[in-house]
Scaffold this active site. Structure first.
Site, PDB file in Angstrom:
ATOM      1  N   TYR A  56       0.840  -1.192   0.000  1.00 41.01           N
ATOM      2  CA  TYR A  56       0.000   0.000   0.000  1.00 41.01           C
ATOM      3  C   TYR A  56       0.881   1.250   0.000  1.00 41.01           C
ATOM      4  O   TYR A  56       1.265   1.774   1.045  1.00 41.01           O
ATOM      5  CB  TYR A  56      -0.945   0.007   1.197  1.00 41.01           C
ATOM      6  CG  TYR A  56      -1.783  -1.236   1.354  1.00 41.01           C
ATOM      7  CD1 TYR A  56      -2.009  -2.102   0.277  1.00 41.01           C
ATOM      8  CD2 TYR A  56      -2.355  -1.568   2.578  1.00 41.01           C
ATOM      9  CE1 TYR A  56      -2.779  -3.244   0.422  1.00 41.01           C
ATOM     10  CE2 TYR A  56      -3.130  -2.714   2.730  1.00 41.01           C
ATOM     11  CZ  TYR A  56      -3.322  -3.550   1.646  1.00 41.01           C
ATOM     12  OH  TYR A  56      -4.080  -4.695   1.795  1.00 41.01           O
ATOM     13  N   PRO A 203     -14.566  -7.660   2.478  1.00 39.11           N
ATOM     14  CA  PRO A 203     -15.648  -8.293   3.229  1.00 39.11           C
ATOM     15  C   PRO A 203     -17.037  -7.856   2.813  1.00 39.11           C
ATOM     16  O   PRO A 203     -18.015  -8.503   3.178  1.00 39.11           O
ATOM     17  CB  PRO A 203     -15.358  -7.861   4.679  1.00 39.11           C
ATOM     18  CG  PRO A 203     -14.652  -6.553   4.527  1.00 39.11           C
ATOM     19  CD  PRO A 203     -13.800  -6.701   3.295  1.00 39.11           C
TER      20      PRO A 203
END
Length: 279
Positions: A56, A203
């Site tokens: 990231y 999710p």
């Protein structure tokens, strides 16, 4: 009531509903200031599990979290991932699990996060060009040296998890998984049987209009948002599931956390369970 806590590795207790930091902008400017505010608000709201990675921003996300939260409050776990590097022919990102690369990225993470030990370090992906024993063996050695506390894997199959566990204790698995994408249900089953934390990335995800309509109908019945329903389903699906939804907005962060208080009735859970069969 669904338990709101889980002990990773049997001894590191966290709140099950965590936060994924991947979406936080790190470039200087107003967006970065908002990112700092979101990270701080997450901790204010009681989140104790925050997920980041070397990938990231090449460590920029780790630096952002340190700027926002260091010195860290007691009980806060920031877990990071290594094993993806700019090792391609033109400097592009690729899987790279060579021991020297893993060691270097762990050292960088220690510096960027301003810690002496990373309590949970996860292998971002298994590099098919490097023997698995060399990759998890390096992490095992780093644990012995006191630089990491527990070892996790990401995006692994049951066979890969079994092979890794013959070499080292595995405390967590981070695979793609959600209400409509249950490809890794067999991996989750192994994790549940062994008491291994399962951190589903992505999710919350939506399928075609039919599945969206079903989730929206359940949400309307229980007085919640579809996102909250998806997260509540995950929390109730298995006690080892630790969702890490990500966002760059405080209102979405607060919406996500409210899912922890949502108890789905059996009739709603059965309805949602069937969506996985159709996906």
């Amino acid at each position: 009531m669904t338990s709101t806590a889980f002990a990773i590795g049997g001894d590191l207790e966290v709140r099950r509903l965590g936060f994924g930091a991947m979406h936080l902008p790190t470039e200087p400017g107003p967006a970065r200031e908002t990112s700092l505010a979101v990270a701080r608000r997450a901790v204010e709201l009681g989140i104790t599990l925050i997920d980041t990675a070397h990938l990231y921003g090449g460590g920029a996300n780790e630096e952002l979290l340190a700027e926002a939260l260091h010195p860290y409050p007691d009980g806060l776990l920031i877990t990071t991932k290594v094993g993806v590097a700019r090792s391609g022919p033109s400097g592009e990102w690729k899987l790279d699990g060579r021991p020297a690369v893993l060691r270097d990225q762990v050292e960088q993470a220690l510096r960027r996060l301003r810690v002496e030990r990373i309590e949970l370090l996860q292998l971002h992906r298994i590099d098919p060009e490097t023997p698995l024993a060399d990759q998890v063996g390096t992490l095992r050695d780093l644990r012995t040296e006191g630089k990491i506390g527990r070892i996790g894997l990401s995006e692994v199959t049951v066979d890969e998890l079994d092979q890794a566990r013959e070499i080292v204790d595995v405390a967590s698995v981070q695979n793609r998984y959600n209400l409509l994408d249950r490809e890794h249900e067999p991996v989750l089953a192994v994790c549940e049987a062994a008491g291994i934390a399962f951190l589903p990335w992505r999710p919350v995800a939506w399928g075609d209009s039919g599945t969206e309509t079903e989730v929206a109908a359940v949400a309307a019945d229980v007085g919640a948002t579809p996102t909250q329903v998806a997260l509540a389903w995950l929390l109730g699906h298995s006690p080892v599931v630790l969702p890490i939804p990500g966002t760059a907005r405080i209102d979405h962060l607060e919406e996500n956390l409210a899912a922890e208080c949502l108890e789905l009735a059996p009739v709603h859970r059965d309805r949602l369970d069937r969506l996985g069969e159709a996906a």
